[in-house]
Write a protein that holds these residues in place. Structure first.
Motif, PDB file in Angstrom:
ATOM      1  N   PRO A 277      -7.341   0.843   0.241  1.00 17.41           N
ATOM      2  CA  PRO A 277      -6.204  -0.010  -0.181  1.00 17.41           C
ATOM      3  C   PRO A 277      -6.486  -1.511  -0.001  1.00 17.41           C
TER       4      PRO A 277
ATOM      5  N   VAL B 212      -6.912  10.959  -0.468  1.00 17.76           N
ATOM      6  CA  VAL B 212      -6.050   9.780  -0.424  1.00 17.76           C
ATOM      7  C   VAL B 212      -5.083   9.891   0.755  1.00 17.76           C
TER       8      VAL B 212
ATOM      9  N   MET C  57       0.822  -1.212   0.000  1.00 15.14           N
ATOM     10  CA  MET C  57       0.000   0.000   0.000  1.00 15.14           C
ATOM     11  C   MET C  57       0.855   1.261   0.000  1.00 15.14           C
TER      12      MET C  57
ATOM     13  N   ALA D 148      -5.560   5.160   7.966  1.00 13.69           N
ATOM     14  CA  ALA D 148      -5.362   3.714   7.854  1.00 13.69           C
ATOM     15  C   ALA D 148      -4.196   3.257   8.725  1.00 13.69           C
ATOM     16  N   LEU D 149      -3.200   4.100   8.849  1.00  7.31           N
ATOM     17  CA  LEU D 149      -1.987   3.660   9.516  1.00  7.31           C
ATOM     18  C   LEU D 149      -2.190   3.204  10.963  1.00  7.31           C
TER      19      LEU D 149
ATOM     20  N   ALA E   5      -8.932  -2.232  -3.191  1.00  4.55           N
ATOM     21  CA  ALA E   5      -8.456  -1.939  -4.553  1.00  4.55           C
ATOM     22  C   ALA E   5      -7.976  -3.180  -5.319  1.00  4.55           C
TER      23      ALA E   5
ATOM     24  N   TYR F  39      -9.250  -5.812  -5.690  1.00  2.00           N
ATOM     25  CA  TYR F  39     -10.404  -6.511  -6.261  1.00  2.00           C
ATOM     26  C   TYR F  39     -11.174  -5.607  -7.229  1.00  2.00           C
ATOM     27  N   GLY F  40     -10.507  -4.538  -7.675  1.00  2.00           N
ATOM     28  CA  GLY F  40     -11.128  -3.653  -8.661  1.00  2.00           C
ATOM     29  C   GLY F  40     -12.136  -2.694  -8.070  1.00  2.00           C
ATOM     30  N   LEU F  41     -12.171  -2.589  -6.747  1.00  2.00           N
ATOM     31  CA  LEU F  41     -13.129  -1.699  -6.079  1.00  2.00           C
ATOM     32  C   LEU F  41     -12.498  -0.325  -5.890  1.00  2.00           C
ATOM     33  N   HIS F  42     -12.490   0.462  -6.956  1.00  3.12           N
ATOM     34  CA  HIS F  42     -11.845   1.774  -6.913  1.00  3.12           C
ATOM     35  C   HIS F  42     -12.835   2.902  -6.648  1.00  3.12           C
ATOM     36  N   ASP F  43     -14.099   2.672  -6.982  1.00  9.43           N
ATOM     37  CA  ASP F  43     -15.078   3.757  -6.880  1.00  9.43           C
ATOM     38  C   ASP F  43     -15.747   3.728  -5.511  1.00  9.43           C
TER      39      ASP F  43
ATOM     40  N   ARG G 124      -8.718 -11.833   1.065  1.00 10.95           N
ATOM     41  CA  ARG G 124      -8.279 -12.684  -0.050  1.00 10.95           C
ATOM     42  C   ARG G 124      -8.973 -14.049   0.038  1.00 10.95           C
TER      43      ARG G 124
ATOM     44  N   ALA H 289      -4.939   7.553   4.016  1.00  8.90           N
ATOM     45  CA  ALA H 289      -3.723   6.826   4.382  1.00  8.90           C
ATOM     46  C   ALA H 289      -3.381   7.083   5.846  1.00  8.90           C
TER      47      ALA H 289
ATOM     48  N   HIS I 123      -8.698   2.904 -13.850  1.00  5.78           N
ATOM     49  CA  HIS I 123      -7.903   2.932 -12.618  1.00  5.78           C
ATOM     50  C   HIS I 123      -6.689   2.012 -12.692  1.00  5.78           C
ATOM     51  N   ASP I 124      -6.755   0.998 -13.523  1.00  8.42           N
ATOM     52  CA  ASP I 124      -5.678  -0.003 -13.548  1.00  8.42           C
ATOM     53  C   ASP I 124      -4.621   0.387 -14.573  1.00  8.42           C
TER      54      ASP I 124
ATOM     55  N   TYR J 142     -12.669 -13.984  -1.055  1.00 10.28           N
ATOM     56  CA  TYR J 142     -12.795 -14.039  -2.523  1.00 10.28           C
ATOM     57  C   TYR J 142     -12.499 -15.443  -3.038  1.00 10.28           C
ATOM     58  N   ASN J 143     -11.483 -16.081  -2.480  1.00 10.24           N
ATOM     59  CA  ASN J 143     -11.156 -17.440  -2.941  1.00 10.24           C
ATOM     60  C   ASN J 143     -12.340 -18.377  -2.765  1.00 10.24           C
TER      61      ASN J 143
ATOM     62  N   ARG K 174     -10.886  -0.806 -18.046  1.00  5.72           N
ATOM     63  CA  ARG K 174     -10.391  -0.725 -16.672  1.00  5.72           C
ATOM     64  C   ARG K 174      -9.030  -0.043 -16.603  1.00  5.72           C
TER      65      ARG K 174
ATOM     66  N   GLN L  22      -3.567  -4.837   9.182  1.00  5.15           N
ATOM     67  CA  GLN L  22      -3.788  -4.675   7.743  1.00  5.15           C
ATOM     68  C   GLN L  22      -3.489  -5.961   7.010  1.00  5.15           C
TER      69      GLN L  22
ATOM     70  N   LYS M 131       2.147   2.011  -3.331  1.00  5.18           N
ATOM     71  CA  LYS M 131       1.125   2.576  -4.197  1.00  5.18           C
ATOM     72  C   LYS M 131       0.932   4.064  -3.915  1.00  5.18           C
ATOM     73  N   LEU M 132       0.890   4.392  -2.625  1.00  8.22           N
ATOM     74  CA  LEU M 132       0.692   5.797  -2.276  1.00  8.22           C
ATOM     75  C   LEU M 132       1.867   6.638  -2.740  1.00  8.22           C
TER      76      LEU M 132
ATOM     77  N   ILE N 111      -8.319 -12.752  -9.905  1.00  8.78           N
ATOM     78  CA  ILE N 111      -9.349 -11.735 -10.141  1.00  8.78           C
ATOM     79  C   ILE N 111      -9.344 -11.345 -11.617  1.00  8.78           C
TER      80      ILE N 111
ATOM     81  N   GLN O 104      -9.680 -20.329 -10.570  1.00  5.50           N
ATOM     82  CA  GLN O 104     -10.718 -19.290 -10.525  1.00  5.50           C
ATOM     83  C   GLN O 104     -10.431 -18.218  -9.485  1.00  5.50           C
ATOM     84  N   THR O 105      -9.405 -18.391  -8.672  1.00  3.37           N
ATOM     85  CA  THR O 105      -9.161 -17.383  -7.638  1.00  3.37           C
ATOM     86  C   THR O 105      -8.462 -16.133  -8.190  1.00  3.37           C
TER      87      THR O 105
END
Lengths: 461, 461
Positions: B384, B8, A1, B15-16, B387, B389-393, B31, B12, A392-393, B34-35, A364, B23, A4-5, A167, A164-165
């Motif tokens: 963070p 952002v 993270m 989040a720290l 993200a 998983y494509g969840l940016h919005d 993770r 951050a 975003h990607d 999702y699996n 994306r 985290q 990324k920041l 993304i 399938q895991t």
């Protein structure tokens, strides 16, 4: 993270020198590109023609020739500075008309037909087909462990499914596809007589997925088919009941002499730095089933749309912008290879090449292979301009098969990244048809590519 | 852009304090969620049953009752701490069996039938239908400017299309839907005898989109239909040739007495703060055509899947987590209203409510209406973790119709945001069917909601 920041901060720092005014101009320009794409787009109707009036278009086929002439004419209509064909000899493999497979088992009468497709490039079976016992493996490692004794005379059934895991489904494809590309030769080396590969698919259905195999020079060439995922599950479960069951397959594909074909190229000449070239492209050829809609009709029409959008905006690029419709991505990559060869011969300086060959789904982002860190950072600095459109990607890693041969110490290779969830449900199947493409998703992709081309042209790389 | 970067940075900073270890634990937990969702998911098969064995399920219908009992049984199977029904009286409107419309024009013989659907709640026409001249408007403002003289005795045709330049299609819907909801009463006030509304659609096809109308108390109730986008284009172009053409419509819908129905609720009791409640929900009812797949079968099965995933993970929530299958979102909102009323009577403290009612497409994020700034920042701080998983919005603004009545000074209302491009192609049509739902997209959505519920439960809001 934290990494990324840090990138975000660095990107912001790099973005600031552009100045607020330039940023605002860029943001307005890009907004207008999307507006035109979404309200006056041309790509969806182009795709309808390519997929429904021309259809599947494997290299060497009459349909591939039609696609060449059609895309040439489409670009001529756009009033570009130059539209031309680039000769390339392509392989010519034809599927034949006898494709058939069945599971033969004393408990199943008659034999149970299953849906298969010859892998692209496969040799034929004997005219009456071949029938043999089946050895199921989860991959090439397991095959090698079995060794000659257990493989000799058998049909090898590669049945490792997608993981399938992941993304992003492309990673699942990457993790399974060696079974299709290298499996036939690895099996041949151990004395197998044929290969059945579980389809490279995200979903479970009755449609087999074809795709290229690569015969190694030092291996016997044995016939190979893809079986649908449902068929693979059936075969696997029947094998558990009866390990002596046999598989029958009959194929009559043929390799014909190479055919003269073409890359189709349209360009807008740069006004200030015409020798710096930005390429945007997709591939014209497709497999010989379905309609080649998402693979890669969408990339073709989006690439043409990039030039059309910039022209409609009245934009005069500083650099030369080329749309390249590559030939023969699916079974030879001759077009991409030829394009890079000619570019090198002519001493052309490509600064960026963007390929759309992952489907025409909602954008994306972009995956980037840049020649150096400053180029990465320059591209990342544009993230705030692209984020409003769901892009975003914008990440390290990516490119495209056709633009790959352009790689040198100057060019940024960039793969357009649409949403990946549905692509491998239909990829290389009879189901890859026009009706699977959503008009807005397709248009958003073209606009996204145009926005990136605009920024690269305006600021250089 | 600067505002965005500031957020952002602030996120951050917030989040720290969680600490790197927490985290990392959270990231591993998510993770794994999702699996499991992608490899052992249950929601797709549930959706198959709900859409194909039960089907369309408008409030008051036998199918709505079946959906109640089915979802109760599904949650009973999961071994939750409590599964119960919450009584709610719902309106009962039925479409009737005589729906028909045609364009009548001296130059068209016979009359040209067009595809329409009565708007939900519409009154009937006379038994033989009604036929009248048509006045086309682009919206309510234009209608009001025309005034009584030009509208009296006519059928009003609202034909303002979606603004395709919106990137998120919900905004285009929001910009057009007043024609459907308020148009009939506004036309009735000016003496119109009927209303035809262009379908609320992103695309152009032959499928009309139904949807609720709201009759004002002070307006005559006149019958109203949605016409397909192709039908609307046809009607508009024929009107240009012949402004005296007539439209014929025949409808026999009926309002029947209210019916006893239910919200269906399943919960896992919190181990530390059982009085703090987190709701995740969708709505059980659908329109009476198609299968109610994306609207809102997907929201229903994703909400149940959230609880199932957390149970399968062996997670013991600190707070009480409830899946609520709301009844009657489409034409009354009685279920959402009732749920909030009962919550208030009981003095229940809801800290968050997440609704999935925008389709089962690839997740893009969550839209949030928080009661105060610290709550927003707490939610943004998790970006963070989401993200990958494509969840940016993950943005300000949003919620859901059913959870709306819960709004108070404590609860965060959160709308799950899937990709929006395909939703309004099929929304409220016969085309909203199971085959339009992609298994992985559906499962990614359920996992995304479960991840957010986990974080809210663990850290509070």
């Amino acid at each position: 993270m934290l990494t990324k920041l840090k990138h975000v901060a660095l990107a912001a720092a790099l973005a600031l020198p552009l100045g607020a005014l330039a940023q605002n101009q860029d943001s307005l320009f890009i907004r207008k590109l999307y507006n035109i794409a979404l309200t006056q787009g041309n790509s969806y109707e182009q795709l309808r023609y390519l997929t429904q009036n021309i259809g599947a278009r494997l290299s060497g086929s009459p349909q591939a020739a039609a696609a060449v002439e059609w895309s040439r004419q489409e670009m001529e209509k756009m009033g570009l500075d130059r539209v031309y064909l680039q000769e390339v000899m392509v392989p010519h493999w034809v599927r034949g008309d006898k494709e058939y497979a069945a599971i033969v088992n004393s408990r199943i009468t008659p034999a149970r037909e299953v849906n298969v497709l010859a892998l692209g490039g496969s040799v034929a079976t004997p005219a009456n087909g071949l029938t043999a016992e089946v050895v199921e493996v989860q991959g090439i490692d397991e095959l090698k462990k079995l060794g000659k004794k257990k493989v000799q005379g058998k049909i090898v059934f590669f049945n490792r499914p997608f993981d399938q895991t992941h993304i992003v489904t492309g990673r699942a494809y990457g993790g399974a596809v060696d079974q299709r590309s290298s499996g036939p030769s690895e099996a041949g080396k151990l004395g197998a007589v044929g290969v059945v590969v579980r389809s490279m698919a995200s979903n479970t259905d009755d449609f087999p997925h074809t795709g290229g195999l690569r015969y190694a020079d030092d291996a016997p060439r044995i016939p190979a088919v893809a079986i649908s995922t449902k068929g693979a599950d059936l075969l696997s479960s029947l094998l558990k009941e009866d390990e002596k069951l046999r598989f029958h397959m009959r194929l009559n594909p043929q390799w014909l002499p190479d055919v003269l074909s073409y890359n189709v190229i349209g360009e807008i000449k740069g006004s200030e730095k015409p020798d710096e070239i930005i390429v945007v492209g997709g591939h014209l050829d497709s497999w010989d089933i379905g309609e080649g809609a998402h693979d890669d009709g969408t990339g073709v029409v989006q690439s043409m749309e990039v030039l059309r959008l910039l022209k409609q905006m009245g934009y005069k690029p500083k650099r030369t912008i080329r749309a390249v419709m590559f030939m023969n991505e699916e079974n030879g990559l001759r077009g991409g290879t030829k394009y890079a060869e000619v570019a090198k011969q002519r001493g052309e300086k490509h600064i960026a090449a963007i390929e759309s060959d992952a489907g025409g789904f909602t954008p994306r982002g972009f995956g980037i292979t840049a020649p150096n860190e400053p180029t990465f950072q320059k591209l990342f600095a544009w993230k705030p301009l692209l984020a409003p459109y769901g892009l975003h990607d914008i990440e390290r890693g990516g490119g495209g098969a056709d633009i790959g041969p352009l790689k040198d110490d100057r060019v940024a290779l960039i793969g357009f990244r649409p949403d990946s969830q549905r692509y491998f449900d239909i990829h290389h199947t009879a189901n890859d048809t026009f009706d699977k493409v959503n008009k807005r998703e397709l248009e958003l992709g073209g606009a996204s590519m145009a926005a990136l081309v605009y920024l690269i042209d305006k600021y250089g790389l």
